[in-house]
Design an enzyme around this catalytic site. Structure first.
Site, PDB file in Angstrom:
ATOM      1  CD  GLU A  24      -2.792  -1.100   2.282  1.00  0.00           C
ATOM      2  OE1 GLU A  24      -2.729  -0.518   3.124  1.00  0.00           O
ATOM      3  OE2 GLU A  24      -4.078  -1.859   2.146  1.00  0.00           O
TER       4      GLU A  24
ATOM      5  CE  LYS B 206       0.571  -0.682   5.454  1.00  0.00           C
ATOM      6  NZ  LYS B 206      -0.860  -0.238   5.443  1.00  0.00           N
ATOM      7  CD  GLN B 207       1.333  -5.789   2.449  1.00  0.00           C
ATOM      8  OE1 GLN B 207       0.878  -4.737   3.084  1.00  0.00           O
ATOM      9  NE2 GLN B 207       0.853  -6.942   2.959  1.00  0.00           N
TER      10      GLN B 207
END
Lengths: 731, 731
Positions: free
Chosen positions: A469, A568-569
């Site tokens: 995101e 973010k990940q």
């Protein structure tokens, strides 16, 4: 009772009331109640409350600037009154009005049985003293029931002790204060209250038009009281009473039995010891299959059990509810269901509790009509599942990190596919799953397009947001395209099995798109491209970013974050995780090394993926370290926001880290392979898998893997190699 | 008086009250009042009201999902009471309470003088009949004054006629109903009202902390009345009275004169005929320079005059206000200032009314502190101007089509540069403009980065939205990069002139970035790429899109629109428009042909650009057709929303179409070139340019261009070629 099934105060670091409440939540998938202070004193603290899975209210989303097609309503799970807390009245004096001495002697979550055991030494300001013990659980036999057994002993007086629960709704304290953290719910809701019968009230929402029945029964010596529990105490004599809180949907009337009779019978026949016996049976059955044993690390062993316990107790089980991002442990993310269920939580259930997996998957079929409407609203064919929802409608108020994450469609298809593969339950796919897979496949054909990429006609999917995101509205997110390809291929496979359901033309379109799916790759760096433009951007200035500026989303404007290479990940790494056979080890290592450098792990879904891929690529130390962060995330409050609820997907991720990572579960053809990637810090690992009805217990230690069929289902065969176990299926 | 300076009912097609009100607005840049029904009868219609430039209220923006750095407040221009409408009372009977016969004989906007002239034949239900005439204007001599002269004649009775205005605020009718069109204001605001003196009330906003003085003076035979105007009518005798509405900021006290005395003096000395004389002088001066004469097309001639008139009367003149997207003619876009001013409106003022241009540019210097704060909030250096604002703070509630349009920074720099080039006013640049140019240049260095593009180190600007709002958050928008390059180059030029203001290091950084700016180009198609990914996307399915689905923004979700190749307006073509010398004709034609095919013109800023480039590339028919849509946009209500206010930028665009297009204004070195691109439909075109104090009148007909110096300033020389005029400047 082994100590590592007991969660006690000494096991946790943070002891703020809100945090404790989250960790000591009791739930049965239908209702969850936060583990608040049992005896209410004059100091009101914490954020207690009860959540019913899927019981929510709607409110129009207000946009600073509206646009066509935006999600229309917020959906927020309703916080019902705390059904755990009690007020004690001793000879007319109330525990919440005077300064009593209340000493907590015992307080533990018994994960082996699914109950809380606690004991207090109490002295009133008038000098009355006594011991107060309680044993409480949310029933798995009758999910409408939360019950407690209260015992008074060692009293220095004779007299009356009244135990009361305040179940009145719409109290001011039910409303959590508004906060600026976008990850926390912020809606206040009011309920209409109507008397239903002498024991129950009917609570109705205004906009979502739901209702539940809510009330209590107290039993002393077989006599019922619907207001309070009154104990006549004799000095030094032991005295016991029971409380049952009922939180029930209005049961549907059937041909055979009028609904109200059924509920009446349940309430009339309430028997604590019987419910307790059933509770123990449920948990025995659960742990017999789903437990994971680790040697050499007590704290970790307990942490893992805590995660498995939370997964088990928070899963919706009625096919019309799912698994909220925080389970039923808190109001974070408003009680919404996300892709977390399919991609992080379901594998645990599919491999160990397939009935629960089936129920969670059936929920997606239940909301398929809403997903079809959503696709239509966006001028697309097929179905587009909501990024976040309770009732199936899109509830994301920020579409770039909401509706644009269309990969949810393929995530759902992927979970159905894994379920079918592991359970062999083709009947379910035919009756329920196939339509979901077909409708999501239809969406990809409509939403994507054939374009010219690198001189070839390839299928492109533009304008999406991937799992990361911190990067939004991009073209050809690798993960999305890879998953869409898998969705399409699975649809083709199912269409082959059920040719009457799909036209030849549609089938050939799906084949064409799947075969020619564009998967962006950087030839120079020899790595997967997270999307068409990711690698062109400037790398986030990590060295100039102070620690307190993480998570970035709370300290930088999205348009600033989006213009950098920063994840973010795990995003680009999800494809190698899910399709290990499509990538050679060197490729995975290159991708890993690159993307690790630009990932902040600001999402709790990130570290488990890095742990698994580290395991699979021989980076054992790294695998262990990432795993340890995921395994104990809530017990050490790693993200600092466990007060709003547990990180359920991360708990699923810790299971994945163990089974997909340390035990290297994968497939070769139809064979399931277990590979020993155990890190040095863990000397033994044992777990069970349910494969098509066969229960297979698997043992790993530092030099070998062993398997044992502990319950035989359809034909299966184990082959033990040096550091590998092969499970062979015969059709 | 030539008829083509008079706008009458017969000139317009749509006669709904709201639309009429917009078109017949009177304004002086400080206040604007919609041309509502003069005499209020029992049928209340329309959406009348008065706007004061920059007088606005704030309200927190509510986001469905909040994020760091989002704009904090809505800003909405306040609609004050209608100061035009009157209630007549004849012998005690009121026009708004009884069904009178009110026949409109004359109603015209006299654009030559900046006033409305109107005349009515009235008969009450009691049989009193008379003629009522009015002449009204917003004063350009004293912008605080709106004044009217009322004349009664031909009365069939003697008696009393009272003329009243209802100036009470916070009436329900001041609130426009809430609508779903994101382009219309939706805020309701209340004002605090305090008595200031016997004539004036002080109106205060709550959150924006502004205040104005508001009141009226009526004069009959030199006697003042602050409530109403009372006329003693003698049968058949003519009788005249005057009304003055005062809408004033609280004048700042200076050393020389106490502020209140100044306002007192103004109010005490009010004299209608004197104000009227001054008004005529102002408009004479305006038209003498700013008029454009077209032969052969009466309707078009009047339409162009209407556009020029609206531009002139709606421009803020006090250096702290600017030009709202709708001027002061309606509440569309909440009274906000956009890039419209710099890119579409300012060229007209720069070339014909440089003082107004200077005032509008000074506004940007006035809000520079807010722009610097905004950049800081976004962790950037320099300044970032608000995409839409009144007070200088960002008021865009949807950043992908708001704050992300960072090109506004370069647009502002570009306007300063054009101003300096055309006026030669270097002093202004040194004192006011240079800092704005430097701060915006600083932003680019901070926001952009050097990356590897096509094997070379080039300066990239990622994560922006260009002028085309149907494409958002992209990398290297061609227009943005080209304009940033121009911003940086101009900063370097100014730094050379004022070396004490800038360090050598910063100067060299700017040079480096400007020299190596990445300008995306498609080698295969041989066209400009609107941005890095634009040409990779699927072309919008125009053929499958029904007409009623335009504008797309009202019928498709933004994430659907963004994933296609479709432009709301000219975007890739703006660079060839502004930098004609950087592109050969074949290049422009290729770009034109490609982008015309993917542009919907859903923005009113689009067609003028296509008209100009068609003119410059010899496509005369096309140039004429696009021009005709822009020239008469509001008079024919092309976009259907003129009721919310005029399309001011498009009016500026019609001037650009004429001067940059038909008259082909451009530069070669320091020479200004006029080139004859006149379409067949227009036989003659004449206009005046103010070039460094020289007024040059330019004539074009179908075979030649002629120039005449009508006022000589600094040394200038004209050279007339076959179909070209060259204006040479000597330093």
């Amino acid at each position: 009772m082994k100590n590592d099934f007991l969660l006690q105060m000494s096991d946790i670091q943070n002891t703020t009331p809100e945090y404790m409440e989250t960790l000591f939540t009791l739930s049965n998938g239908h209702m969850g109640l936060r583990g608040s202070d049992l005896i209410q004193d004059i100091h009101k603290t914490g954020n207690p409350g009860t959540f019913v899975n899927g019981f929510y209210e709607k409110k129009p989303i207000i946009y600073g600037e509206w646009a066509y097609g935006y999600a229309e309503n917020h959906q927020t799970i309703i916080k019902l009154p705390d059904i755990r807390g009690i007020i004690l009245t001793v000879n007319g004096h109330r525990s919440d009005e005077e300064e009593w001495m209340i000493k907590k002697d015992t307080f533990m979550l018994n994960m082996a049985k699914g109950l809380i055991e606690e004991s207090y030494q109490i002295q009133t300001i008038n000098g009355e003293s006594f011991r107060f013990s309680a044993e409480s659980f949310t029933s798995f036999e009758h999910s409408e029931i939360y019950t407690s057994k209260y015992t008074i002993s060692d009293s220095n007086f004779s007299g009356e002790i009244v135990i009361e629960k305040d179940l009145s709704v719409n109290k001011k304290s039910d409303h959590h204060s508004e906060v600026d953290d976008p990850r926390v719910a912020s809606m206040k809701s009011d309920l209409t209250v109507e008397k239903y019968d002498e024991r129950l009230e009917q609570l109705k929402t205004h906009k979502s038009q739901q209702s539940i029945l809510f009330g209590q029964v107290n039993l002393v010596n077989g006599k019922a009281n619907y207001k309070s529990l009154i104990l006549d105490i004799k000095k030094n004599e032991k005295m016991t009473g029971y409380n049952f809180v009922i939180v029930s949907e209005i049961l549907k009337q059937t041909k055979d039995r009028p609904a109200i009779n059924e509920l009446n019978r349940l309430i009339n026949d309430l028997e604590y010891e019987l419910l307790l016996k059933k509770q123990e049976e449920y948990f025995n059955e659960f742990w017999a299959v789903s437990d994971i044993e680790l040697s050499g690390q007590d704290k970790l062993q307990k942490g893992i059990r805590f995660n498995l316990f939370q997964l088990f107790q928070n899963a919706g089980r009625n096919s019309t509810t799912n698994f909220a991002a925080k389970g039923l442990t808190g109001e974070g993310y408003e009680g919404h269901y996300f892709w977390d269920t399919e991609m992080y939580i379901l594998p645990f259930f599919i491999y160990t509790q397939p009935d629960i997996a089936k129920s969670l998957l059936t929920y997606r079929s239940y909301v398929l009509p809403q997903a079809k409407k959503r696709a239509e609203k966006l001028h697309q064919k097929g179905a587009l599942f909501a990024w976040r929802t309770i009732d199936g409608d899109e509830a994301s108020a920020y579409y770039p990190a909401g509706t644009a994450q269309v990969h949810i469609n393929a995530d759902i298809s992927h979970a159905f596919q894994l379920y079918e593969r592991v359970t062999g339950d083709h009947q379910f796919m035919k009756e329920t799953g196939a339509e979901v897979v077909f409708e999501t496949a239809r969406f990809w054909l409509s939403f994507g397009h054939f374009g010219n990429k690198e001189g070839q006609r390839q299928f492109c999917i533009d304008g999406v947001t991937g799992p990361d995101e911190y990067t939004a509205l991009v073209n050809n997110n690798y993960y999305t395209n890879k998953m869409a390809q898998s969705n399409l291929s699975y649809a083709v496979e199912l269409a082959g099995q059920y040719p009457e359901m799909i036209t030849e033309f549609e089938n050939s379109q799906w084949q064409d798109a799947a075969r020619n799916m564009y998967l962006p790759y950087d030839e120079k760096k020899q790595i997967i491209k997270q999307d068409d433009s990711f690698l062109d951007k400037e790398v986030w200035p990590f060295e100039e970013t102070p620690k307190e500026n993480y998570p970035l989303l709370l300290h930088y404007h999205p348009m600033i974050i989006y213009k950098y290479q920063v994840s973010k990940q795990a995003d680009g790494l999800l494809a190698p995780l899910l399709f290990p056979n499509d990538y050679d080890k060197e490729q995975i290592i290159r991708d890993y090394n690159y993307y690790e450098g630009v990932t902040t792990h600001d999402s709790s879904l990130s570290r488990s993926v890095f742990s698994i891929l580290a395991s699979r690529t021989g980076q054992k130390k790294k695998a262990y370290n990432y795993f340890m962060d995921t395994a104990l995330m809530d017990i050490v409050d790693l993200q600092g926001n466990a007060k709003d609820g547990v990180h359920a997907a991360n708990m699923g991720g810790s299971w994945l880290s163990l089974i997909y990572g340390f035990a290297g579960l994968s497939y070769q053809g139809s064979d399931l392979i277990i590979e020993n990637n155990l890190p040095d810090e863990i000397s033994n690992l044992a777990f069970t898998l349910n494969l098509r009805g066969n229960l297979i217990k698997i043992y790993l230690d530092n030099c070998k893997v062993r398997g044992k069929i502990i319950q035989k289902g359809k034909f299966i065969q184990l082959e033990e190699l040096d550091n590998q176990l092969i499970v062979r299926f015969n059709k």
